[in-house]
Enzyme design. Structure first.
Site, PDB file in Angstrom:
ATOM      1  N   GLY A 132       0.782  -1.230   0.000  1.00  0.00           N
ATOM      2  CA  GLY A 132       0.000   0.000   0.000  1.00  0.00           C
ATOM      3  C   GLY A 132       0.805   1.266   0.000  1.00  0.00           C
ATOM      4  N   HIS A 133       2.135   1.176  -0.076  1.00  0.00           N
ATOM      5  CA  HIS A 133       2.985   2.379   0.032  1.00  0.00           C
ATOM      6  C   HIS A 133       4.087   2.324  -1.013  1.00  0.00           C
ATOM      7  CE1 HIS A 133       5.621   5.401   2.027  1.00  0.00           C
ATOM      8  NE2 HIS A 133       4.475   5.851   2.478  1.00  0.00           N
ATOM      9  N   PHE A 134       3.938   2.677  -2.143  1.00  0.00           N
ATOM     10  CA  PHE A 134       2.750   3.077  -2.863  1.00  0.00           C
ATOM     11  C   PHE A 134       2.568   2.097  -4.004  1.00  0.00           C
ATOM     12  CE2 PHE A 134       4.480   7.000  -1.043  1.00  0.00           C
ATOM     13  CZ  PHE A 134       3.381   7.479  -0.367  1.00  0.00           C
TER      14      PHE A 134
END
Length: 142
Positions: free
Chosen positions: A49-51
């Site tokens: 999720g990053h990124f």
């Protein structure tokens, strides 16, 4: 030089997967300093999720990794065996570059002040000799 593998690190600090951010300690002096490494792989949970599409190691995790190196230094002192080093503060924090999959993150934390259960570590993270993060980390031994 004093080396520590992952099993030896786990005997000193309480962190475990997925939050243990040290792969090995290259050198340390109890109560003084620790130099360790995190081998950053694309399989790290945080990259999901990053990124998405542009994976970057979160700066806060770089600081946590530096704190874990400092915890190895301060908790390897015999009187601190079995204790935990808690964050007391983060000062003078600066991020100067990205940490990407495939990077070997060097983590250097030197204890510069100690008074009772409180201390301060001067911490620098680098990749290939380039500083990517630095901070002054205050800790409290619990």
């Amino acid at each position: 030089m004093k080396h520590l593998d992952i099993a030896e690190i786990q005997e000193i600090i309480p962190h475990r997967h997925p939050f243990l951010l040290l792969d090995y300690i290259e050198d340390y002096e109890p109560g003084e300093y620790a130099i360790g490494y995190k081998c950053v792989t694309y399989r790290e949970d945080f990259f999901a999720g990053h990124f998405p599409g542009q994976p970057v190691m979160p700066g806060v995790l770089q600081i946590e990794a530096l704190a874990q190196a400092g915890a190895v230094a301060i908790l390897s002192v015999p009187e601190n065996k079995g204790k935990i080093a808690f964050f007391g503060g983060i000062n003078k924090c600066k991020f100067r570059g990205k940490v990407l999959p495939g990077d070997k993150l060097k983590l250097e934390t030197r204890i510069i002040k100690k008074k009772g259960p409180v201390g301060v570590g001067e911490a620098v993270a680098s990749v290939d000799g380039k500083v990517v993060a630095s901070a002054e980390l205050t800790f409290m031994i619990g």
